[in-house]
Design a protein around this motif. Structure first.
Motif, PDB file in Angstrom:
ATOM      1  N   TYR A   1      -1.869  -3.030  -4.777  1.00 56.00           N
ATOM      2  CA  TYR A   1      -3.242  -2.283  -4.353  1.00 56.00           C
ATOM      3  C   TYR A   1      -3.227  -1.947  -2.982  1.00 56.00           C
ATOM      4  O   TYR A   1      -4.190  -1.266  -2.594  1.00 56.00           O
ATOM      5  N   LYS A   2      -2.118  -2.428  -2.326  1.00 55.23           N
ATOM      6  CA  LYS A   2      -1.861  -1.793  -0.698  1.00 55.23           C
ATOM      7  C   LYS A   2      -0.337  -1.724  -0.707  1.00 55.23           C
ATOM      8  O   LYS A   2       0.241  -2.057  -1.478  1.00 55.23           O
ATOM      9  N   LEU A   3       0.332  -0.868   0.413  1.00 57.25           N
ATOM     10  CA  LEU A   3       1.442  -0.708   0.637  1.00 57.25           C
ATOM     11  C   LEU A   3       1.989  -1.594   1.948  1.00 57.25           C
ATOM     12  O   LEU A   3       1.264  -1.655   2.612  1.00 57.25           O
ATOM     13  N   THR A   4       3.116  -2.212   1.314  1.00 56.51           N
ATOM     14  CA  THR A   4       3.871  -3.040   2.448  1.00 56.51           C
ATOM     15  C   THR A   4       5.096  -2.400   2.697  1.00 56.51           C
ATOM     16  O   THR A   4       5.856  -1.895   1.784  1.00 56.51           O
ATOM     17  N   PHE A   5       5.193  -1.844   4.058  1.00 55.26           N
ATOM     18  CA  PHE A   5       6.301  -1.039   4.115  1.00 55.26           C
ATOM     19  C   PHE A   5       7.624  -1.817   4.951  1.00 55.26           C
ATOM     20  O   PHE A   5       7.375  -2.783   5.313  1.00 55.26           O
TER      21      PHE A   5
ATOM     22  N   TYR B   1      -9.966   4.015  -2.752  1.00 53.26           N
ATOM     23  CA  TYR B   1      -9.068   3.197  -1.892  1.00 53.26           C
ATOM     24  C   TYR B   1      -8.747   4.047  -0.509  1.00 53.26           C
ATOM     25  O   TYR B   1      -8.476   5.088  -0.623  1.00 53.26           O
ATOM     26  N   MET B   2      -9.189   3.348   0.772  1.00 55.91           N
ATOM     27  CA  MET B   2      -8.659   3.903   1.809  1.00 55.91           C
ATOM     28  C   MET B   2      -7.963   2.953   2.610  1.00 55.91           C
ATOM     29  O   MET B   2      -8.349   1.726   2.503  1.00 55.91           O
ATOM     30  N   TYR B   3      -7.156   3.257   3.819  1.00 60.03           N
ATOM     31  CA  TYR B   3      -6.311   2.386   4.311  1.00 60.03           C
ATOM     32  C   TYR B   3      -6.387   2.818   5.880  1.00 60.03           C
ATOM     33  O   TYR B   3      -6.240   4.117   6.122  1.00 60.03           O
ATOM     34  N   TRP B   4      -6.101   2.009   6.781  1.00 58.25           N
ATOM     35  CA  TRP B   4      -5.495   2.241   8.105  1.00 58.25           C
ATOM     36  C   TRP B   4      -4.451   1.538   8.542  1.00 58.25           C
ATOM     37  O   TRP B   4      -4.230   0.253   8.264  1.00 58.25           O
ATOM     38  N   TYR B   5      -3.505   2.384   8.753  1.00 61.72           N
ATOM     39  CA  TYR B   5      -2.001   1.785   9.172  1.00 61.72           C
ATOM     40  C   TYR B   5      -1.794   1.937  10.542  1.00 61.72           C
ATOM     41  O   TYR B   5      -2.213   3.037  11.342  1.00 61.72           O
TER      42      TYR B   5
ATOM     43  N   LYS C   1       2.253  -0.899   9.704  1.00 58.73           N
ATOM     44  CA  LYS C   1       1.614  -2.099   9.308  1.00 58.73           C
ATOM     45  C   LYS C   1      -0.024  -1.935   8.958  1.00 58.73           C
ATOM     46  O   LYS C   1      -0.608  -1.098   9.802  1.00 58.73           O
ATOM     47  N   LEU C   2      -0.386  -2.539   7.833  1.00 55.45           N
ATOM     48  CA  LEU C   2      -1.916  -2.577   7.539  1.00 55.45           C
ATOM     49  C   LEU C   2      -3.171  -3.129   8.434  1.00 55.45           C
ATOM     50  O   LEU C   2      -2.658  -4.441   8.811  1.00 55.45           O
ATOM     51  N   ILE C   3      -3.881  -2.338   9.062  1.00 58.35           N
ATOM     52  CA  ILE C   3      -4.784  -2.813   9.879  1.00 58.35           C
ATOM     53  C   ILE C   3      -6.065  -3.158   9.020  1.00 58.35           C
ATOM     54  O   ILE C   3      -6.613  -4.408   8.972  1.00 58.35           O
ATOM     55  N   TYR C   4      -6.689  -2.277   8.107  1.00 54.89           N
ATOM     56  CA  TYR C   4      -7.852  -2.568   7.362  1.00 54.89           C
ATOM     57  C   TYR C   4      -7.683  -1.790   6.165  1.00 54.89           C
ATOM     58  O   TYR C   4      -7.154  -0.454   6.288  1.00 54.89           O
ATOM     59  N   TYR C   5      -8.365  -2.168   5.038  1.00 51.46           N
ATOM     60  CA  TYR C   5      -8.508  -1.424   3.904  1.00 51.46           C
ATOM     61  C   TYR C   5      -9.900  -1.332   3.236  1.00 51.46           C
ATOM     62  O   TYR C   5     -10.875  -2.381   3.890  1.00 51.46           O
TER      63      TYR C   5
ATOM     64  N   ALA D   1     -17.006   2.233  -1.239  1.00 53.44           N
ATOM     65  CA  ALA D   1     -17.992   2.195  -0.274  1.00 53.44           C
ATOM     66  C   ALA D   1     -18.766   1.036  -0.062  1.00 53.44           C
ATOM     67  O   ALA D   1     -19.001   0.460  -1.032  1.00 53.44           O
ATOM     68  N   GLY D   2     -18.840   0.361   1.071  1.00 53.84           N
ATOM     69  CA  GLY D   2     -19.488  -0.708   1.382  1.00 53.84           C
ATOM     70  C   GLY D   2     -18.698  -2.104   1.251  1.00 53.84           C
ATOM     71  O   GLY D   2     -19.177  -3.090   1.784  1.00 53.84           O
ATOM     72  N   ILE D   3     -17.196  -1.679   1.154  1.00 50.09           N
ATOM     73  CA  ILE D   3     -16.178  -2.983   0.767  1.00 50.09           C
ATOM     74  C   ILE D   3     -15.096  -2.610   1.664  1.00 50.09           C
ATOM     75  O   ILE D   3     -14.540  -1.781   1.505  1.00 50.09           O
ATOM     76  N   THR D   4     -14.962  -3.517   2.818  1.00 50.03           N
ATOM     77  CA  THR D   4     -13.621  -3.571   3.595  1.00 50.03           C
ATOM     78  C   THR D   4     -13.020  -4.958   3.722  1.00 50.03           C
ATOM     79  O   THR D   4     -13.702  -5.661   3.381  1.00 50.03           O
ATOM     80  N   ASP D   5     -11.701  -4.828   4.011  1.00 51.38           N
ATOM     81  CA  ASP D   5     -11.129  -6.252   4.221  1.00 51.38           C
ATOM     82  C   ASP D   5     -10.187  -6.023   4.999  1.00 51.38           C
ATOM     83  O   ASP D   5      -9.502  -4.926   5.341  1.00 51.38           O
ATOM     84  N   LYS D   6      -9.552  -7.051   5.715  1.00 52.77           N
ATOM     85  CA  LYS D   6      -8.589  -7.028   6.831  1.00 52.77           C
ATOM     86  C   LYS D   6      -7.184  -7.204   6.249  1.00 52.77           C
ATOM     87  O   LYS D   6      -6.989  -7.433   5.093  1.00 52.77           O
ATOM     88  N   GLY D   7      -6.293  -6.384   7.018  1.00 50.81           N
ATOM     89  CA  GLY D   7      -4.770  -6.240   6.719  1.00 50.81           C
ATOM     90  C   GLY D   7      -4.056  -7.176   7.178  1.00 50.81           C
ATOM     91  O   GLY D   7      -4.685  -8.262   7.667  1.00 50.81           O
ATOM     92  N   GLU D   8      -3.005  -6.696   7.791  1.00 53.60           N
ATOM     93  CA  GLU D   8      -1.949  -7.549   8.359  1.00 53.60           C
ATOM     94  C   GLU D   8      -2.136  -7.723   9.794  1.00 53.60           C
ATOM     95  O   GLU D   8      -2.080  -8.774  10.452  1.00 53.60           O
TER      96      GLU D   8
END
Lengths: 109, 110
Positions: free
Chosen positions: A95-99, B31-35, B44-48, B52-59
């Motif tokens: 569901y997300k990419l790990t690079f 799905y949307m992401y910020w790396y 590296k994933l910052i947030y995803y 709409a209305g749903i966000t979660d932390k990445g690495e």
């Protein structure tokens, strides 16, 4: 903990040669394994991808080999061309990419 | 056919300043992401966000905030910018397992 390990960090190949980049992963929940190509100043672009129930996928000069039991996969670029010079990233998807950290490929003319 | 559009392309920020990186996609992806990408470190994933209305932390979420009020937009906010946030930022979106990236935003914090 690095979930996707990529090697080598850099690679120099002569025109017409074979470029090989290797990746290993740890998380068995990953269910899709893409390779991305990135040119300087640009975003990563999907090159080729494979699912874990397939051992090999070929698209033109690009081939992914996948070994599920070893949790390893690799990218082979046949007949490498100077235009292939770029940074290549392997990735794993759940569901997300790990690079991986990337491989800088230079193809000399 | 714009795909994923990020603005600004380049920005120099002073330590302690705040700013927002804008991201919009026209593919109706949930799905949307910020790396962030640093030399030799991959992305590296910052947030995803899964919708709409749903966000979660990445690495690596520390120092950043996001919101997702619409399907199309996913802005990334930097509060109290630090030199460690000097990086290239990529927004991305996906429908299923194919992820499409924007062209990137180069941010320098001095």
């Amino acid at each position: 903990q690095q979930q996707v390990k990529q090697s080598p960090q850099s690679l120099i190949v002569q025109k017409g040669g074979i470029s090989i980049i290797n990746c290993a992963y740890e998380n068995t929940a990953f269910d899709y394994f893409p390779w991305y190509q990135q040119f300087p100043g640009k975003g990563p672009a999907l090159l080729i991808a494979i699912r874990p129930d397939v051992s090999e996928k070929k698209e033109g000069r690009f081939t992914i080999s996948f070994n599920k039991s070893a949790k390893q996969f690799s990218l082979h670029i046949m007949d490498s061309q100077p235009g292939d010079s770029a940074t290549y990233f392997c990735a794993a998807y759940d569901y997300k990419l790990t690079f991986g950290k990337g491989t800088l490929l230079t193809v000399n003319p | 056919n714009a795909g994923v559009t990020q603005t600004p392309k380049f920005r120099i920020l002073k330590i302690g300043q705040s700013m927002t990186l804008q991201c919009t996609q026209d593919m109706n992806h949930n799905y949307m992401y910020w790396y962030r990408q640093d030399p030799g470190m991959g992305l590296k994933l910052i947030y995803y966000s899964v919708g709409a209305g749903i966000t979660d932390k990445g690495e690596v979420p520390n120092g950043y905030n996001v919101s997702r009020s619409t399907t199309e937009d996913f802005p990334l906010r930097l509060e109290l910018a630090a030199p460690s946030q000097t990086s290239v930022y990529f927004c991305a979106s996906s429908l299923g397992n194919t992820i499409y990236f924007g062209e990137g935003s180069w941010l320098t914090v001095v």
